[in-house]
Design a protein around this motif. Sequence first.
Motif, PDB file in Angstrom:
ATOM      1  N   GLN A   1      -1.694 -36.212   5.136  1.00 47.17           N
ATOM      2  CA  GLN A   1      -0.744 -37.372   4.778  1.00 47.17           C
ATOM      3  C   GLN A   1       0.398 -37.361   4.886  1.00 47.17           C
ATOM      4  N   ALA A   2       1.043 -36.075   5.076  1.00 53.24           N
ATOM      5  CA  ALA A   2       2.474 -35.740   5.634  1.00 53.24           C
ATOM      6  C   ALA A   2       2.673 -36.054   6.853  1.00 53.24           C
ATOM      7  N   VAL A   3       1.696 -35.816   7.661  1.00 53.10           N
ATOM      8  CA  VAL A   3       2.090 -36.001   9.343  1.00 53.10           C
ATOM      9  C   VAL A   3       1.796 -37.364   9.434  1.00 53.10           C
ATOM     10  N   GLU A   4       0.898 -38.063   8.828  1.00 55.67           N
ATOM     11  CA  GLU A   4       0.922 -39.622   8.954  1.00 55.67           C
ATOM     12  C   GLU A   4       2.313 -40.201   8.520  1.00 55.67           C
ATOM     13  N   MET A   5       2.939 -39.879   7.420  1.00 54.06           N
ATOM     14  CA  MET A   5       4.190 -40.446   6.896  1.00 54.06           C
ATOM     15  C   MET A   5       5.357 -40.253   7.909  1.00 54.06           C
ATOM     16  N   TYR A   6       5.157 -38.949   8.747  1.00 51.64           N
ATOM     17  CA  TYR A   6       6.283 -38.376   9.561  1.00 51.64           C
ATOM     18  C   TYR A   6       6.222 -39.442  10.579  1.00 51.64           C
ATOM     19  N   ARG A   7       4.685 -39.608  11.296  1.00 49.47           N
ATOM     20  CA  ARG A   7       4.610 -40.691  12.364  1.00 49.47           C
ATOM     21  C   ARG A   7       5.009 -42.059  12.045  1.00 49.47           C
ATOM     22  N   LEU A   8       4.780 -42.363  10.979  1.00 51.90           N
ATOM     23  CA  LEU A   8       5.319 -43.754  10.427  1.00 51.90           C
ATOM     24  C   LEU A   8       6.702 -43.959  10.538  1.00 51.90           C
ATOM     25  N   ASP A   9       7.437 -42.863   9.963  1.00 61.02           N
ATOM     26  CA  ASP A   9       8.957 -42.902  10.171  1.00 61.02           C
ATOM     27  C   ASP A   9       9.504 -42.587  11.355  1.00 61.02           C
ATOM     28  N   ASN A  10       8.895 -41.862  12.445  1.00 61.54           N
ATOM     29  CA  ASN A  10       9.476 -41.209  13.432  1.00 61.54           C
ATOM     30  C   ASN A  10       8.769 -41.697  14.493  1.00 61.54           C
ATOM     31  N   LEU A  11       7.765 -42.735  14.548  1.00 66.21           N
ATOM     32  CA  LEU A  11       6.899 -43.457  15.596  1.00 66.21           C
ATOM     33  C   LEU A  11       6.190 -42.440  16.271  1.00 66.21           C
ATOM     34  N   ALA A  12       5.979 -41.184  16.307  1.00 64.34           N
ATOM     35  CA  ALA A  12       5.246 -40.229  16.987  1.00 64.34           C
ATOM     36  C   ALA A  12       4.786 -39.238  15.803  1.00 64.34           C
TER      37      ALA A  12
ATOM     38  N   ILE B   1       9.196 -29.942   7.396  1.00 59.43           N
ATOM     39  CA  ILE B   1      10.298 -29.508   6.265  1.00 59.43           C
ATOM     40  C   ILE B   1      11.668 -29.664   6.851  1.00 59.43           C
ATOM     41  N   THR B   2      11.695 -29.515   8.295  1.00 55.04           N
ATOM     42  CA  THR B   2      12.961 -29.496   9.045  1.00 55.04           C
ATOM     43  C   THR B   2      12.986 -30.534  10.170  1.00 55.04           C
ATOM     44  N   PRO B   3      14.082 -31.176  10.471  1.00 54.85           N
ATOM     45  CA  PRO B   3      13.820 -32.093  11.680  1.00 54.85           C
ATOM     46  C   PRO B   3      13.914 -31.249  12.825  1.00 54.85           C
ATOM     47  N   PRO B   4      12.539 -31.674  13.726  1.00 57.53           N
ATOM     48  CA  PRO B   4      12.529 -30.857  14.891  1.00 57.53           C
ATOM     49  C   PRO B   4      13.725 -31.378  16.108  1.00 57.53           C
ATOM     50  N   ALA B   5      13.905 -30.732  17.067  1.00 59.56           N
ATOM     51  CA  ALA B   5      15.036 -31.189  18.056  1.00 59.56           C
ATOM     52  C   ALA B   5      14.597 -32.210  18.792  1.00 59.56           C
ATOM     53  N   ALA B   6      13.276 -32.487  18.813  1.00 57.65           N
ATOM     54  CA  ALA B   6      12.854 -33.453  19.787  1.00 57.65           C
ATOM     55  C   ALA B   6      12.879 -34.897  19.153  1.00 57.65           C
ATOM     56  N   VAL B   7      12.993 -34.962  17.894  1.00 56.13           N
ATOM     57  CA  VAL B   7      12.876 -36.353  17.103  1.00 56.13           C
ATOM     58  C   VAL B   7      14.040 -37.434  17.822  1.00 56.13           C
ATOM     59  N   ALA B   8      13.411 -38.359  18.030  1.00 60.44           N
ATOM     60  CA  ALA B   8      14.040 -39.437  18.856  1.00 60.44           C
ATOM     61  C   ALA B   8      15.233 -39.793  18.171  1.00 60.44           C
ATOM     62  N   GLN B   9      15.261 -40.351  16.964  1.00 61.95           N
ATOM     63  CA  GLN B   9      16.432 -40.780  16.071  1.00 61.95           C
ATOM     64  C   GLN B   9      16.148 -40.069  14.760  1.00 61.95           C
ATOM     65  N   ALA B  10      17.380 -38.965  14.625  1.00 62.24           N
ATOM     66  CA  ALA B  10      17.361 -38.262  13.521  1.00 62.24           C
ATOM     67  C   ALA B  10      17.733 -39.104  12.123  1.00 62.24           C
ATOM     68  N   SER B  11      18.077 -40.338  12.275  1.00 65.49           N
ATOM     69  CA  SER B  11      18.336 -40.864  11.266  1.00 65.49           C
ATOM     70  C   SER B  11      17.061 -41.573  10.513  1.00 65.49           C
ATOM     71  N   ARG B  12      16.069 -41.479  11.382  1.00 74.34           N
ATOM     72  CA  ARG B  12      14.542 -41.959  10.999  1.00 74.34           C
ATOM     73  C   ARG B  12      13.808 -40.722  10.062  1.00 74.34           C
ATOM     74  N   TYR B  13      14.443 -39.575  10.202  1.00 72.34           N
ATOM     75  CA  TYR B  13      13.653 -38.602   9.486  1.00 72.34           C
ATOM     76  C   TYR B  13      13.937 -38.524   8.213  1.00 72.34           C
ATOM     77  N   ARG B  14      12.901 -38.459   7.344  1.00 69.14           N
ATOM     78  CA  ARG B  14      13.028 -38.641   5.857  1.00 69.14           C
ATOM     79  C   ARG B  14      13.806 -37.344   5.249  1.00 69.14           C
ATOM     80  N   PRO B  15      14.877 -37.729   4.557  1.00 72.61           N
ATOM     81  CA  PRO B  15      15.760 -36.787   3.849  1.00 72.61           C
ATOM     82  C   PRO B  15      15.029 -35.856   2.961  1.00 72.61           C
ATOM     83  N   GLY B  16      15.003 -34.508   3.062  1.00 73.06           N
ATOM     84  CA  GLY B  16      14.452 -33.445   2.473  1.00 73.06           C
ATOM     85  C   GLY B  16      13.055 -33.236   2.840  1.00 73.06           C
ATOM     86  N   GLY B  17      12.652 -34.007   3.884  1.00 72.19           N
ATOM     87  CA  GLY B  17      11.277 -33.720   4.568  1.00 72.19           C
ATOM     88  C   GLY B  17      10.341 -34.362   3.938  1.00 72.19           C
TER      89      GLY B  17
END
Length: 155
Positions: free
Chosen positions: A67-78, A90-106
Motif C-alpha cells: 500500500q505504501a508503494v502504491e501511495m508513492y506511485r500516486l504521488d510520484n507517478l512511478a 522513508i527517504t526521497p530517492p535521488a531519482a525522484v522526478a519532482q522532490a515537491s511531490r514526495y510526501r513529507p515524512g515518507g
Amino acid sequence: MRIPASSSDPCPDDEPRKRERGFTLIELMVVIVIIGLLTTIVAINVLPSGEKARVEKAKADVELLSQAVEMYRLDNLAYPPTADGLNALITPPAAVAQASRYRPGGYVRKLPADPWGNPYRYASPGKHGTFDIFSYGADGREGGEGDDADIGNWR
C-alpha cells in the motif's frame, strides 16, 4: 484432689497423639506427573501457532508495504526504482522526478524486518507483477515449502 473422669470423658493424659498432616511422596509424584502432562499438551498445541503467527505477520507487513508503494506511485507517478528499494518509502530517492511531490515524512515511519529478522525485498518490475515485495520465509532462501515458503504480494 483429683476428680475421676467419667468413661465418656477421656483424661487429657490419655489423649491419643494427633496424626501429623501433610502430603505423602506418592501424592506429590501424582501432582507432578499431572502438571507435566498438562504442560506437554499445552506445548504441543501452542508452539506450532507461533510459526503460523510469524507467517501471518509477514503477510500483513507485505500488504502494508504494498500500500505504501502504491501511495508513492500516486504521488510520484512511478514506482520506486529497484536500486533504491523500500528505502524510497522513508527517504526521497535521488531519482525522484519532482522532490515537491514526495510526501513529507515518507510513506512509512520505518521499514520493518520480516519475523525472522531479514529485510523485506523489493523489485520493480517484479517477476509476478508491476512490483514485488517479499520475504524468503523462515529459511531466508528463495523457494521452499511450508514455513520456508516465500511470502510476497503476489499471493
